[in-house]
Enzyme design. Structure first.
Site, PDB file in Angstrom:
ATOM      1  N   HIS A  52      14.586  12.751   5.937  1.00 36.30           N
ATOM      2  CA  HIS A  52      15.085  13.675   6.951  1.00 36.30           C
ATOM      3  C   HIS A  52      15.793  14.828   6.247  1.00 36.30           C
ATOM      4  O   HIS A  52      16.248  14.690   5.101  1.00 36.30           O
ATOM      5  CB  HIS A  52      16.067  12.971   7.878  1.00 36.30           C
ATOM      6  CG  HIS A  52      15.438  11.980   8.790  1.00 36.30           C
ATOM      7  ND1 HIS A  52      16.108  11.445   9.869  1.00 36.30           N
ATOM      8  CD2 HIS A  52      14.197  11.415   8.803  1.00 36.30           C
ATOM      9  CE1 HIS A  52      15.316  10.598  10.502  1.00 36.30           C
ATOM     10  NE2 HIS A  52      14.153  10.560   9.868  1.00 36.30           N
ATOM     11  N   GLU A  54      18.721  16.064   6.556  1.00 30.07           N
ATOM     12  CA  GLU A  54      20.082  15.738   6.134  1.00 30.07           C
ATOM     13  C   GLU A  54      20.092  14.928   4.846  1.00 30.07           C
ATOM     14  O   GLU A  54      20.861  15.208   3.922  1.00 30.07           O
ATOM     15  CB  GLU A  54      20.818  14.925   7.211  1.00 30.07           C
ATOM     16  CG  GLU A  54      20.940  15.619   8.538  1.00 30.07           C
ATOM     17  CD  GLU A  54      19.849  15.208   9.521  1.00 30.07           C
ATOM     18  OE1 GLU A  54      18.654  15.248   9.167  1.00 30.07           O
ATOM     19  OE2 GLU A  54      20.192  14.859  10.663  1.00 30.07           O
ATOM     20  N   CYS A  82      20.605  11.305  13.494  1.00 30.58           N
ATOM     21  CA  CYS A  82      20.289   9.933  13.903  1.00 30.58           C
ATOM     22  C   CYS A  82      21.281   8.998  13.197  1.00 30.58           C
ATOM     23  O   CYS A  82      22.099   9.431  12.384  1.00 30.58           O
ATOM     24  CB  CYS A  82      18.855   9.587  13.518  1.00 30.58           C
ATOM     25  SG  CYS A  82      18.576   9.464  11.734  1.00 30.58           S
TER      26      CYS A  82
END
Length: 149
Positions: A52, A54, A82
């Site tokens: 992801h 991040e 998430c």
């Protein structure tokens, strides 16, 4: 430079992921007003479910700084994190999280659950959501609409 400026940069990263047929999420990590790293979703292209935006910028920033603790940093991301990404934010000791679009399905900073309100964590970043929310939502909505067509 303000939150909107860095979120615009994160949106440029989201566009890069869209161009390679990834879910368009971008991130930028900043320390003392200086960009340490920027990145985007690459789960499909790297065949890595953890890739992801991040996670990618957290890993790269830690290597650049030479420390797995990213104290004093702000992470800008176009979509509410998430659970996996929020866990990485906590472990990295990121001081501040700024996100754009709320994620009603998997966002853990108030949209689907309020993981950030749990008392079991030993670190609690400051959180600001909804920065450039319309722009951050639009790129995602358009991406999924195009996918369905």
């Amino acid at each position: 430079m303000n939150d909107e400026y860095f979120m615009e940069l994160a949106l440029l990263e989201a566009q890069k992921s869209k161009e390679i047929n990834e879910v368009p999420v971008g991130a930028v990590i900043v320390l003392d007003g200086q960009i340490i790293d920027r990145g985007f979703n690459q789960s499909i292209s790297s065949v890595d479910p953890t890739a992801h935006a991040e996670i990618n910028v957290i890993q790269n920033a830690a290597k650049k700084i030479g420390n797995y603790r990213l104290t004093g940093t702000t992470l800008y991301v176009t979509l509410e994190p998430c659970a996996m990404c929020y866990g990485a934010i906590i472990h990295a000791r990121i001081s501040r999280l700024v996100f754009g679009a709320h994620d009603l399905k998997t966002g853990v900073c108030g949209s689907s659950i309020e993981l950030h309100e749990q008392t079991c964590f030993n670190h609690k970043p400051e959180i600001k959501g909804g920065v450039l929310e319309d722009s951050c939502s639009l790129i995602l909505k358009k991406f999924f609409k195009d996918k369905r067509n």
